[in-house]
Design a protein around this motif. Structure first.
Motif, short mmCIF file in Angstrom:
data_model
loop_
_atom_site.label_atom_id
_atom_site.label_comp_id
_atom_site.label_asym_id
_atom_site.label_seq_id
_atom_site.Cartn_x
_atom_site.Cartn_y
_atom_site.Cartn_z
N ALA A 65 -30.96 -28.63 -21.45
CA ALA A 65 -29.91 -28.99 -20.49
C ALA A 65 -29.47 -30.44 -20.67
CB ALA A 65 -30.42 -28.77 -19.06
N LYS A 66 -30.43 -31.33 -20.93
CA LYS A 66 -30.10 -32.74 -21.12
C LYS A 66 -29.33 -32.96 -22.41
CE LYS A 66 -33.99 -34.38 -18.35
NZ LYS A 66 -35.31 -35.06 -18.35
N LEU A 67 -29.63 -32.19 -23.43
CA LEU A 67 -28.93 -32.33 -24.71
C LEU A 67 -27.45 -31.98 -24.57
CD1 LEU A 67 -31.57 -30.84 -27.18
CD2 LEU A 67 -30.87 -33.23 -27.00
N VAL A 68 -27.16 -30.96 -23.76
CA VAL A 68 -25.77 -30.57 -23.54
C VAL A 68 -25.00 -31.70 -22.88
CG1 VAL A 68 -24.26 -28.99 -22.28
CG2 VAL A 68 -26.27 -28.10 -23.47
N SER A 69 -25.66 -32.42 -21.96
CA SER A 69 -24.98 -33.52 -21.27
C SER A 69 -24.86 -34.77 -22.14
CB SER A 69 -25.72 -33.86 -19.97
OG SER A 69 -27.02 -34.36 -20.24
N ILE A 70 -25.85 -34.98 -23.03
CA ILE A 70 -25.83 -36.17 -23.90
C ILE A 70 -24.84 -36.01 -25.05
CG2 ILE A 70 -27.19 -37.54 -25.52
CD1 ILE A 70 -29.63 -36.97 -23.77
N TYR A 71 -24.85 -34.83 -25.66
CA TYR A 71 -24.03 -34.60 -26.85
C TYR A 71 -22.85 -33.68 -26.51
CZ TYR A 71 -27.82 -36.80 -29.42
OH TYR A 71 -28.74 -37.70 -29.87
N LYS A 72 -21.94 -34.20 -25.71
CA LYS A 72 -20.80 -33.40 -25.23
C LYS A 72 -19.85 -33.01 -26.36
CE LYS A 72 -20.65 -35.23 -20.49
NZ LYS A 72 -21.87 -36.04 -20.56
N ASP A 73 -19.82 -33.79 -27.43
CA ASP A 73 -18.89 -33.51 -28.54
C ASP A 73 -19.55 -32.79 -29.70
OD1 ASP A 73 -16.81 -34.81 -27.17
OD2 ASP A 73 -17.43 -36.76 -27.95
N SER A 74 -20.78 -32.36 -29.50
CA SER A 74 -21.52 -31.66 -30.56
C SER A 74 -21.87 -30.25 -30.11
CB SER A 74 -22.81 -32.41 -30.91
OG SER A 74 -22.55 -33.74 -31.30
N LEU A 75 -22.05 -29.38 -31.07
CA LEU A 75 -22.53 -28.03 -30.78
C LEU A 75 -24.04 -28.09 -30.58
CD1 LEU A 75 -22.25 -24.93 -30.63
CD2 LEU A 75 -22.44 -24.89 -33.14
N VAL A 76 -24.51 -27.67 -29.41
CA VAL A 76 -25.95 -27.66 -29.12
C VAL A 76 -26.45 -26.23 -29.21
CG1 VAL A 76 -27.76 -28.20 -27.46
CG2 VAL A 76 -25.73 -29.68 -27.63
N ILE A 77 -27.23 -25.96 -30.23
CA ILE A 77 -27.81 -24.64 -30.43
C ILE A 77 -29.29 -24.71 -30.08
CG2 ILE A 77 -28.30 -22.82 -32.10
CD1 ILE A 77 -25.97 -23.85 -33.76
N GLY A 78 -29.77 -23.76 -29.28
CA GLY A 78 -31.17 -23.81 -28.89
C GLY A 78 -31.74 -22.43 -28.68
N ALA A 79 -33.07 -22.40 -28.65
CA ALA A 79 -33.80 -21.19 -28.30
C ALA A 79 -34.41 -21.43 -26.93
CB ALA A 79 -34.89 -20.91 -29.33
N VAL A 80 -33.90 -20.73 -25.92
CA VAL A 80 -34.43 -20.92 -24.57
C VAL A 80 -35.83 -20.32 -24.47
CG1 VAL A 80 -32.17 -20.97 -23.46
CG2 VAL A 80 -33.34 -18.78 -23.77
N ASN A 81 -36.66 -20.94 -23.63
CA ASN A 81 -37.97 -20.37 -23.34
C ASN A 81 -37.80 -19.24 -22.33
OD1 ASN A 81 -39.20 -22.19 -25.00
ND2 ASN A 81 -40.02 -23.49 -23.39
N THR A 82 -37.94 -18.04 -22.79
CA THR A 82 -37.87 -16.87 -21.93
C THR A 82 -38.81 -15.81 -22.48
OG1 THR A 82 -36.36 -15.26 -20.91
CG2 THR A 82 -35.93 -15.85 -23.20
N ARG A 83 -39.18 -14.86 -21.65
CA ARG A 83 -40.16 -13.85 -22.07
C ARG A 83 -39.52 -12.84 -23.00
NH1 ARG A 83 -45.21 -14.74 -19.80
NH2 ARG A 83 -45.60 -12.78 -20.80
N MET A 84 -40.11 -12.67 -24.20
CA MET A 84 -39.65 -11.66 -25.15
C MET A 84 -40.83 -10.74 -25.44
SD MET A 84 -37.21 -13.78 -27.75
CE MET A 84 -36.01 -14.98 -27.16
N LEU A 85 -40.80 -9.54 -24.90
CA LEU A 85 -41.96 -8.66 -24.99
C LEU A 85 -41.75 -7.47 -25.92
CD1 LEU A 85 -43.02 -8.56 -21.22
CD2 LEU A 85 -43.82 -10.08 -23.04
N CYS A 86 -40.50 -6.98 -26.03
CA CYS A 86 -40.30 -5.75 -26.82
C CYS A 86 -39.55 -6.00 -28.13
CB CYS A 86 -39.56 -4.70 -25.99
SG CYS A 86 -37.81 -5.06 -25.74
N THR A 87 -38.77 -7.05 -28.21
CA THR A 87 -37.98 -7.47 -29.38
C THR A 87 -36.82 -6.53 -29.71
OG1 THR A 87 -39.18 -6.35 -31.19
CG2 THR A 87 -40.11 -8.44 -30.39
N VAL A 88 -36.61 -5.47 -28.92
CA VAL A 88 -35.52 -4.53 -29.22
C VAL A 88 -34.57 -4.36 -28.03
CG1 VAL A 88 -36.79 -3.26 -30.97
CG2 VAL A 88 -36.98 -2.57 -28.58
N GLY A 89 -34.71 -5.16 -26.99
CA GLY A 89 -33.78 -5.14 -25.88
C GLY A 89 -34.00 -4.06 -24.84
N LEU A 90 -35.16 -3.40 -24.85
CA LEU A 90 -35.42 -2.32 -23.90
C LEU A 90 -36.04 -2.79 -22.59
CD1 LEU A 90 -36.75 0.51 -26.25
CD2 LEU A 90 -34.50 0.32 -25.19
N CYS A 91 -36.93 -3.78 -22.64
CA CYS A 91 -37.66 -4.18 -21.44
C CYS A 91 -36.84 -5.12 -20.54
CB CYS A 91 -38.99 -4.83 -21.81
SG CYS A 91 -38.84 -6.48 -22.52
#
Length: 254
Positions: free
Chosen positions: A180-206
């Motif tokens: 979130a802080k990177l988006v506010s700091i680098y307003k003119d850059s593309l911020v690509i990230g991997a959010v910390n969220t639970r990934m249990l099935c890897t196929v989109g079912l759960c």
């Protein structure tokens, strides 16, 4: 069936693990896997730090999380065979060329950061900001710094005050608040990230990994994990993670 080949303790809460697995060894840039070490406990998600197709091996950093992975962290050892491994999963990171890229790593996010940087280093200019955690500091991964042109290390977001360069792309993993802080700091850059969220099935079912993205439901396990962070509703994700942590603590107490 996957087999643990080597486990190196880097600190009391950090281990470098190498395993043999034909499928993970063929992983593409920025992909992850899910491991269920025993028959019944929690499934754990890891980015693949490095892989070798000829040796059929994959390497990752295991950062201990008391609420989720503590039991497995304490017992993982060579010659063990995890009950279940699923991967490689997720969309590979997009190949970039001719860009100035700043990688921002927190904790075990370094797995994905290192993997992507290693693939992109020959066609781009890449720097690293490594933000220390109490149990995971830059000294633990100093052996891997040589792929970056410049490295900035600090204990907080203040690390960015040292940087005077302009970057086309920011790539980060390991901490949603830092995203979130990177988006506010680098307003003119593309911020690509991997959010910390639970990934249990890897196929989109759960649906456990679901996030609000650009006003719509998105599943990082199959439509990510590397996303344009300016489109992610990080406040909603934070709210759901607080609820999840309370559930996990309650379940642990029995």
């Amino acid at each position: 069936m996957a087999e643990i080949l080597d486990v190196v303790s880097l600190s009391k809460s950090l281990k470098l693990v190498k395993l043999k697995d034909k499928y993970l060894s063929q992983a593409k840039m920025g992909q992850f896997f899910v491991m269920q070490y025993f028959e019944k406990p929690e499934r754990l998600q890891f980015f693949i730090m490095d892989n070798n197709r000829e040796e059929q091996t994959a390497t990752f950093l295991f950062d201990k999380d008391i609420d989720i992975s503590g039991e497995v962290f304490d017992v993982i050892k060579p010659n063990d065979r995890p009950h279940y491994i699923e991967g490689p999963a997720g969309k590979p990171f997009e190949a970039l060329q001719g860009k100035n890229i700043l990688f921002v790593s927190v904790g075990a996010g370094f797995n994905g950061i290192y993997n992507i940087a290693k693939h992109l280093k020959d066609l781009n200019r890449i720097d690293l900001v490594f933000i220390d955690k109490e149990d995971f500091v830059f000294e633990h991964v100093r052996d891997f710094e040589n792929i970056f042109e410049e490295v900035y290390n600090d204990h907080s977001i203040e690390a960015f005050n040292k940087i005077k360069k302009r970057y086309d792309v920011i790539v980060s993993a390991g901490d949603n608040e830092i995203l979130a802080k990177l988006v506010s700091i680098y307003k003119d850059s593309l911020v690509i990230g991997a959010v910390n969220t639970r990934m249990l099935c890897t196929v989109g079912l759960c649906l456990s990994c679901r996030i609000n993205y650009d006003g719509k439901l998105k599943l990082p396990c199959v439509e990510g994990p590397w996303l344009d962070i300016s489109k992610v509703d990080l406040q909603d994700l934070k709210r759901r993670q607080i609820i999840l942590k309370e559930i996990l603590v309650h379940a642990k107490k029995g």
